[in-house]
Design an enzyme around this catalytic site. Structure first.
Site, PDB file in Angstrom:
ATOM      1  N   HIS A  48     -99.792 -48.313  48.721  1.00 20.17           N
ATOM      2  CA  HIS A  48    -100.768 -48.762  49.716  1.00 20.17           C
ATOM      3  C   HIS A  48    -101.729 -49.812  49.171  1.00 20.17           C
ATOM      4  O   HIS A  48    -102.209 -50.657  49.910  1.00 20.17           O
ATOM      5  CB  HIS A  48    -101.530 -47.569  50.300  1.00 20.17           C
ATOM      6  CG  HIS A  48    -100.759 -46.858  51.358  1.00 20.17           C
ATOM      7  ND1 HIS A  48    -101.169 -46.801  52.677  1.00 20.17           N
ATOM      8  CD2 HIS A  48     -99.592 -46.189  51.305  1.00 20.17           C
ATOM      9  CE1 HIS A  48    -100.274 -46.125  53.383  1.00 20.17           C
ATOM     10  NE2 HIS A  48     -99.304 -45.736  52.575  1.00 20.17           N
ATOM     11  N   VAL A  52    -100.981 -54.199  50.193  1.00 19.92           N
ATOM     12  CA  VAL A  52    -102.045 -54.862  50.948  1.00 19.92           C
ATOM     13  C   VAL A  52    -102.625 -55.989  50.093  1.00 19.92           C
ATOM     14  O   VAL A  52    -103.459 -55.766  49.207  1.00 19.92           O
ATOM     15  CB  VAL A  52    -103.108 -53.836  51.405  1.00 19.92           C
ATOM     16  CG1 VAL A  52    -104.264 -54.535  52.098  1.00 19.92           C
ATOM     17  CG2 VAL A  52    -102.475 -52.818  52.344  1.00 19.92           C
ATOM     18  N   PRO A 147     -95.795 -51.136  56.607  1.00 16.96           N
ATOM     19  CA  PRO A 147     -94.952 -50.811  57.763  1.00 16.96           C
ATOM     20  C   PRO A 147     -95.338 -49.470  58.393  1.00 16.96           C
ATOM     21  O   PRO A 147     -95.968 -48.638  57.751  1.00 16.96           O
ATOM     22  CB  PRO A 147     -93.541 -50.717  57.153  1.00 16.96           C
ATOM     23  CG  PRO A 147     -93.615 -51.362  55.819  1.00 16.96           C
ATOM     24  CD  PRO A 147     -95.027 -51.225  55.356  1.00 16.96           C
ATOM     25  N   SER A 178     -89.146 -38.380  48.097  1.00 16.93           N
ATOM     26  CA  SER A 178     -88.505 -37.197  47.516  1.00 16.93           C
ATOM     27  C   SER A 178     -89.557 -36.174  47.086  1.00 16.93           C
ATOM     28  O   SER A 178     -89.227 -35.073  46.665  1.00 16.93           O
ATOM     29  CB  SER A 178     -87.675 -37.641  46.303  1.00 16.93           C
ATOM     30  OG  SER A 178     -87.046 -36.558  45.695  1.00 16.93           O
ATOM     31  N   ASP A 229     -89.005 -33.151  51.085  1.00 16.40           N
ATOM     32  CA  ASP A 229     -87.741 -32.747  50.479  1.00 16.40           C
ATOM     33  C   ASP A 229     -87.877 -31.258  50.188  1.00 16.40           C
ATOM     34  O   ASP A 229     -88.659 -30.853  49.342  1.00 16.40           O
ATOM     35  CB  ASP A 229     -87.550 -33.590  49.202  1.00 16.40           C
ATOM     36  CG  ASP A 229     -86.462 -33.080  48.283  1.00 16.40           C
ATOM     37  OD1 ASP A 229     -85.790 -32.097  48.629  1.00 16.40           O
ATOM     38  OD2 ASP A 229     -86.302 -33.681  47.205  1.00 16.40           O
ATOM     39  N   THR A 232     -86.217 -30.060  46.251  1.00 16.16           N
ATOM     40  CA  THR A 232     -86.972 -30.351  45.019  1.00 16.16           C
ATOM     41  C   THR A 232     -88.255 -31.094  45.392  1.00 16.16           C
ATOM     42  O   THR A 232     -88.419 -32.275  45.088  1.00 16.16           O
ATOM     43  CB  THR A 232     -86.130 -31.199  44.027  1.00 16.16           C
ATOM     44  OG1 THR A 232     -85.734 -32.418  44.669  1.00 16.16           O
ATOM     45  CG2 THR A 232     -84.877 -30.458  43.565  1.00 16.16           C
ATOM     46  N   ASP A 237     -86.679 -37.374  42.414  1.00 12.97           N
ATOM     47  CA  ASP A 237     -85.250 -37.471  42.123  1.00 12.97           C
ATOM     48  C   ASP A 237     -84.493 -38.043  43.325  1.00 12.97           C
ATOM     49  O   ASP A 237     -85.106 -38.435  44.318  1.00 12.97           O
ATOM     50  CB  ASP A 237     -84.695 -36.082  41.755  1.00 12.97           C
ATOM     51  CG  ASP A 237     -84.934 -35.060  42.874  1.00 12.97           C
ATOM     52  OD1 ASP A 237     -85.427 -35.447  43.959  1.00 12.97           O
ATOM     53  OD2 ASP A 237     -84.634 -33.875  42.665  1.00 12.97           O
TER      54      ASP A 237
HETATM   55  C1  HEM Z   1     -91.505 -48.461  54.960  1.00 17.62           C
HETATM   56  C2  HEM Z   1     -92.313 -48.028  54.057  1.00 17.62           C
HETATM   57  C3  HEM Z   1     -93.063 -46.721  54.143  1.00 17.62           C
HETATM   58  C4  HEM Z   1     -93.537 -46.050  55.232  1.00 17.62           C
HETATM   59  C5  HEM Z   1     -93.446 -46.454  56.689  1.00 17.62           C
HETATM   60  C6  HEM Z   1     -94.157 -44.841  54.735  1.00 17.62           C
HETATM   61  C7  HEM Z   1     -94.777 -43.895  55.532  1.00 17.62           C
HETATM   62  C8  HEM Z   1     -95.261 -42.686  55.097  1.00 17.62           C
HETATM   63  C9  HEM Z   1     -95.797 -41.662  55.947  1.00 17.62           C
HETATM   64  C10 HEM Z   1     -95.950 -41.764  57.454  1.00 17.62           C
HETATM   65  C11 HEM Z   1     -96.134 -40.615  55.156  1.00 17.62           C
HETATM   66  C12 HEM Z   1     -96.719 -39.261  55.597  1.00 17.62           C
HETATM   67  C13 HEM Z   1     -98.200 -39.283  55.827  1.00 17.62           C
HETATM   68  C14 HEM Z   1     -98.671 -37.957  56.376  1.00 17.62           C
HETATM   69  O1  HEM Z   1     -98.279 -37.628  57.508  1.00 17.62           O
HETATM   70  O2  HEM Z   1     -99.409 -37.239  55.682  1.00 17.62           O
HETATM   71  C15 HEM Z   1     -95.798 -40.976  53.790  1.00 17.62           C
HETATM   72  C16 HEM Z   1     -95.976 -40.170  52.697  1.00 17.62           C
HETATM   73  C17 HEM Z   1     -95.746 -40.562  51.399  1.00 17.62           C
HETATM   74  N1  HEM Z   1     -95.334 -41.814  50.995  1.00 17.62           N
HETATM   75 FE1  HEM Z   1     -94.627 -43.277  52.166  1.00 17.62          FE
HETATM   76  N2  HEM Z   1     -94.041 -44.796  53.376  1.00 17.62           N
HETATM   77  C18 HEM Z   1     -93.380 -45.919  52.969  1.00 17.62           C
HETATM   78  C19 HEM Z   1     -93.092 -46.284  51.674  1.00 17.62           C
HETATM   79  C20 HEM Z   1     -93.543 -45.615  50.552  1.00 17.62           C
HETATM   80  C21 HEM Z   1     -93.447 -46.123  49.196  1.00 17.62           C
HETATM   81  C22 HEM Z   1     -92.880 -47.476  48.801  1.00 17.62           C
HETATM   82  C23 HEM Z   1     -94.003 -45.165  48.392  1.00 17.62           C
HETATM   83  C24 HEM Z   1     -94.202 -45.177  46.900  1.00 17.62           C
HETATM   84  C25 HEM Z   1     -93.460 -45.844  46.054  1.00 17.62           C
HETATM   85  C26 HEM Z   1     -94.406 -44.060  49.250  1.00 17.62           C
HETATM   86  C27 HEM Z   1     -94.928 -42.880  48.817  1.00 17.62           C
HETATM   87  C28 HEM Z   1     -95.259 -41.810  49.628  1.00 17.62           C
HETATM   88  C29 HEM Z   1     -95.625 -40.499  49.118  1.00 17.62           C
HETATM   89  C30 HEM Z   1     -95.631 -40.065  47.656  1.00 17.62           C
HETATM   90  C31 HEM Z   1     -95.934 -39.708  50.236  1.00 17.62           C
HETATM   91  C32 HEM Z   1     -96.406 -38.239  50.236  1.00 17.62           C
HETATM   92  C33 HEM Z   1     -97.914 -38.210  50.147  1.00 17.62           C
HETATM   93  C34 HEM Z   1     -98.521 -36.810  50.021  1.00 17.62           C
HETATM   94  O3  HEM Z   1     -97.817 -35.813  50.105  1.00 17.62           O
HETATM   95  O4  HEM Z   1     -99.750 -36.760  49.832  1.00 17.62           O
HETATM   96  N3  HEM Z   1     -94.120 -44.375  50.554  1.00 17.62           N
HETATM   97  N4  HEM Z   1     -95.282 -42.241  53.783  1.00 17.62           N
HETATM   98 CA   LIG Z   2     -87.284 -34.314  45.237  1.00 14.03          CA
HETATM   99 CA   LIG Z   3    -104.780 -54.274  47.447  1.00 13.46          CA
END
Ligand code: HEM
Ligand SMILES: [Ca+2]
Ligand SMILES: [Ca+2]
Length: 311
Positions: A48, A52, A147, A178, A229, A232, A237
């Protein structure tokens, strides 16, 4: 490099703060042992912030009535982000050792690197350092850069292409899903009135159990969420990619990666080979973390990651 990482180098702090990387690692480990999901948060925070505009810790600035700054954390795209309060512990440890030296932007790069390792993902990713911190929030631009969970693969690929990241890198990076969780407000559209045909029936039943009503408040106090996931949940992973092949993608954007001809071959290859996933995500995290850095005399080194330095 397309994203111009000039000015960054390995061990930038070797003379000005030789223990900097060790300090971050110790703190990330300590926090992980107390609250495992802090490691998950550093990964999402890296995405994030870096996406940005620049890898400049703009994300960490808090809303400040005195200056009128509105935090990127207040954007709807930041929904569900957590553990920002622990950034201060890492920063304080750095400030005690070398005041005003290590940027919040580098702190975040190193914390994400160490978080990935704590979660059993790629270890010892060679993160370059030397970034400087932004003095402005991009609050108004966040939705343009990050996105949405139901965007098309084309929209997602073009966002990442702007950072020099190709389809293979995107399939690896979304492998961060994951670990961690998704709140029901991001899921109910796939489950009500009927379960999306792309979802494996047994998995659809599980999701309906997690999110029992079609209404879900966009409020993180709403405790209803599903794990990214189930097998795991705390390991970085290739289970994400295996899940996608079985119709167990959580977000629409996740599931679409498995069917789009530009991304599907990489999903299959990563599902079959965790070593390949690890190498690809490691390289992609480095590249993402170097998006348009501020270096030299640009920006500043914030003393408190939450606020621009006082003049
Ligand atoms: C198209 C790109 C992406 C979209 C649309 C997206 C969207 C989201 C959404 C909607 C959530 C859940 C938020 C919630 O309801 O609490 C989430 C969680 C998460 N995203 Fe993404 N994400 C994207 C790419 C990425 C990338 C590139 C990473 C890191 C390299 C990432 C890491 C994570 C992680 C670790 C979580 C879990 C956060 C938690 O449990 O606190 N995401 N993402
Ligand atoms: Ca996993
Ligand atoms: Ca920034």
């Amino acid at each position: 490099a397309a994203n111009g990482s000039g000015g960054l180098r390995l061990n930038y702090y070797s003379e000005s703060c030789p223990r900097a990387e060790q300090i971050v690692k110790e703190q990330v480990r300590r926090l992980y042992e107390e609250h495992g999901n802090t490691a998950v948060s550093w990964l999402r925070a890296l995405f994030h912030d870096r996406t940005v505009k620049s890898c400049d810790a703009s994300l960490l600035l808090e809303t400040d009535a005195a200056t009128g700054l509105v935090s990127e954390q207040a954007s709807p795209r930041s929904f569900g982000m957590r553990n920002f309060k622990y950034v201060g512990a890492i920063k304080s440890a750095l400030e005690r050792e070398c005041p005003g030296t290590v940027s919040c932007a580098d702190l975040l790069a190193l914390a994400a690197r160490d978080g990935a390792a704590m979660l059993g993902g790629p270890a010892a990713i060679p993160m370059r350092t030397g970034r400087r911190d932004a003095t402005e929030s991009q609050y108004g631009e966040v939705e343009r850069y990050i996105p949405n969970h139901n965007d098309t693969v084309s929209a997602v690929l073009s966002r990442f292409a702007a950072m020099g990241l190709d389809a293979e890198a995107v399939v690896a990076l979304l492998g961060a899903h994951s670990v961690g969780r998704v709140h029901c407000s991001n899921l109910v559209a796939r489950m009500y009135p009927a379960v999306d045909g792309g979802i494996e029936p047994a998995y659809g039943a599980y999701l309906r159990g997690r999110c029992p009503t079609a209404e879900a408040r966009e409020d993180t106090r709403d405790v209803a969420y599903a794990r990214n996931d189930r097998a795991t949940p705390m390991v970085l992973d290739n289970m994400y990619h295996k899940n996608l092949l079985k119709g167990r993608g959580l977000l629409l954007v996740d599931q679409r990666l498995a069917s789009d001809p530009r991304t599907a071959p990489f999903v299959k290859k990563m599902a079959a080979d965790n070593g390949y996933f690890r190498e690809t995500i490691a390289a992609a995290l480095v590249r993402m973390s170097e998006n348009g850095p501020l270096t030299g005399g640009q920006g500043e080194v914030r003393r408190d990651c939450r606020f621009v330095n006082a003049k």
